[in-house]
Design an enzyme around this catalytic site. Structure first.
Site, short mmCIF file in Angstrom:
data_model
loop_
_atom_site.label_atom_id
_atom_site.label_comp_id
_atom_site.label_asym_id
_atom_site.label_seq_id
_atom_site.Cartn_x
_atom_site.Cartn_y
_atom_site.Cartn_z
N LYS A 70 23.99 33.87 0.79
CA LYS A 70 24.26 35.23 1.77
C LYS A 70 25.12 36.06 1.26
O LYS A 70 26.16 35.77 0.56
CB LYS A 70 25.04 34.70 3.03
CG LYS A 70 25.69 35.65 3.87
CD LYS A 70 26.59 34.91 5.03
CE LYS A 70 26.85 36.01 5.93
NZ LYS A 70 28.14 35.37 6.85
N LYS A 115 28.45 32.08 -0.28
CA LYS A 115 28.61 33.36 0.36
C LYS A 115 29.65 34.17 -0.31
O LYS A 115 30.59 33.95 -0.60
CB LYS A 115 29.29 32.84 1.88
CG LYS A 115 29.73 34.09 2.72
CD LYS A 115 30.48 33.83 3.91
CE LYS A 115 30.89 35.00 4.72
NZ LYS A 115 31.36 34.56 5.93
C1 PBG Z 1 32.61 35.19 8.86
C2 PBG Z 1 31.35 35.59 8.80
C3 PBG Z 1 30.93 36.87 8.31
C4 PBG Z 1 29.54 36.79 8.45
C5 PBG Z 1 29.01 35.81 8.99
N1 PBG Z 1 30.32 34.80 9.23
C6 PBG Z 1 31.64 38.12 7.83
C7 PBG Z 1 32.86 37.87 7.17
O1 PBG Z 1 32.95 37.04 6.06
O2 PBG Z 1 33.52 38.83 7.04
C8 PBG Z 1 28.43 38.20 8.26
C9 PBG Z 1 27.44 38.03 8.77
C10 PBG Z 1 26.60 39.56 8.89
O3 PBG Z 1 27.06 40.20 8.15
O4 PBG Z 1 25.44 39.38 9.46
N2 PBG Z 1 32.95 33.83 8.99
#
Ligand code: PBG
Length: 336
Positions: free
Chosen positions: A259, A200
């Site tokens: 991601k 991520k």
């Molecule tokens: C946070 C989380 C995020 C997303 C999913 N879980 C955002 C972040 O890390 O601030 C983003 C998903 C998206 O942008 O569609 N645990």
């Protein structure tokens, strides 16, 4: 008419829709998609300004949405809560309250649409006053890894008890997959799987999502200097992403995730080639909103770009895709 000497003509295999369909190398069907959904504790669904077409749903509206999704052949949801401010705290304790919005939603969906597969997000950002994915050190200068993992374990157990099929840690703390697996097993929750957000990246493409769940941290980060870059992966790094995925596989994740998806296709391919577990990709909020915005301006054909972007993610090596387009893709397939 001049006939050139071109014995190999690749256009023969593209000559019409029937021939093209025979030789599709990549499939894309609704069952390969998971719909992320936002939840509100308010009385009615709420539009999300930066994500046209997506709403925060009440629990009854979520149940109706799941019936529709299942009828369209989309069997996965990934719910995210917008936690009321008065339930947020520095340690995000609301995250493991068995009566919180997410746990109530999971129970309601499982009771009404048992075939729905629920991916429960495990991270503290919707619950913390500071918006970070874990708890902070005493001086507020860092996210404290191990105490955060302890809370994530409690959260995973409560989500699993509520009926989540997979818990999906998206926090990027070190060692959390092994710890969560052990915590689930210790409670007899051996049937609950783990979908690890392994690679991520610290991405600006999460902007609209942070509007949707109300976890915007930028202003405060500018003051404290604490950024999600201190735990999410560096967008410059390929090897680091593979290492993350290999650790999570070794810690018994049932699947690993990359991601964002569309601008990280090389990473999806790298992870596919280096692991044996299923690979999941998350087409994130910014990827959705930029296509919708361009289409609203009349500059792109939304359905064609939606399908092409999803196909590219599958072609890169993703088995399963989390995408805000899941429902609209499935609807257009049913119409054909
Ligand atoms: C946070 C989380 C995020 C997303 C999913 N879980 C955002 C972040 O890390 O601030 C983003 C998903 C998206 O942008 O569609 N645990």
């Amino acid at each position: 008419m001049k006939q050139f000497d071109i014995p190999v003509r690749l256009r023969r295999l593209r000559k019409n829709a029937s021939v093209r369909a025979m030789f599709d190398e990549t499939s894309l069907v609704p069952a390969q998609l998971v719909q992320p959904v936002f939840l509100t504790d308010g009385p009615v669904p709420e539009p999300i300004e930066s994500m046209p077409g997506i709403e925060r749903l009440t629990i009854p509206a979520l149940v109706e949405k799941c019936k529709i999704l299942a009828s369209l052949g989309v069997y996965g949801i990934a719910p995210f809560p917008k936690t009321p401010d008065d339930k947020k705290s520095p340690d995000g304790a609301e995250s493991y309250n068995p009566e919180n919005l997410i746990c109530r939603a999971i129970r309601a969906v499982k009771a009404a649409v048992p075939e729905m597969v629920i991916f429960a997000d495990i991270a503290l950002d919707p619950y913390t006053t500071h918006g970070h994915d874990g708890v902070l050190t005493a001086d507020g200068g860092d996210v404290d890894n191990d105490p955060s993992v302890e809370i994530l374990c409690k959260m995973a157990v409560e989500n699993a008890r509520a009926g989540a099929d997979f818990v999906a840690p998206s926090d990027m703390m070190d060692g959390r997959i092994a710890a969560i697996r052990a915590a689930l097993d210790a409670e007899g929750l051996t049937g609950t799987g783990i979908c690890a957000y392994s690679a991520k990246f610290a991405s600006a493409y999460y902007g609209p999502f942070r509007d949707a769940v109300g976890s915007k941290t930028e202003a405060k980060n500018k003051i404290s200097g604490l950024s999600k870059k201190s735990y999410q992966a560096n967008p410059a790094n390929r090897r680091e992403a593979i290492r993350e995925a290999l650790f999570d596989e070794a810690e018994n994740a049932d699947m690993v995730m990359v991601k964002p998806a569309g601008i990280y296709l090389d990473i999806i391919r790298d992870v596919r080639e280096n692991t044996l577990v299923p690979v999941v990709a998350y087409q994130v909020s910014g990827e959705y909103s930029q296509l919708v915005a361009a289409a609203q301006a009349g500059w792109l054909d939304l359905e064609a770009c939606r399908d092409e972007s999803l196909l590219a993610i599958r072609r890169a090596g993703a088995d399963l895709i989390l995408t805000y387009f899941a429902e609209s893709f499935a609807r257009s397939r049913c119409e054909k």
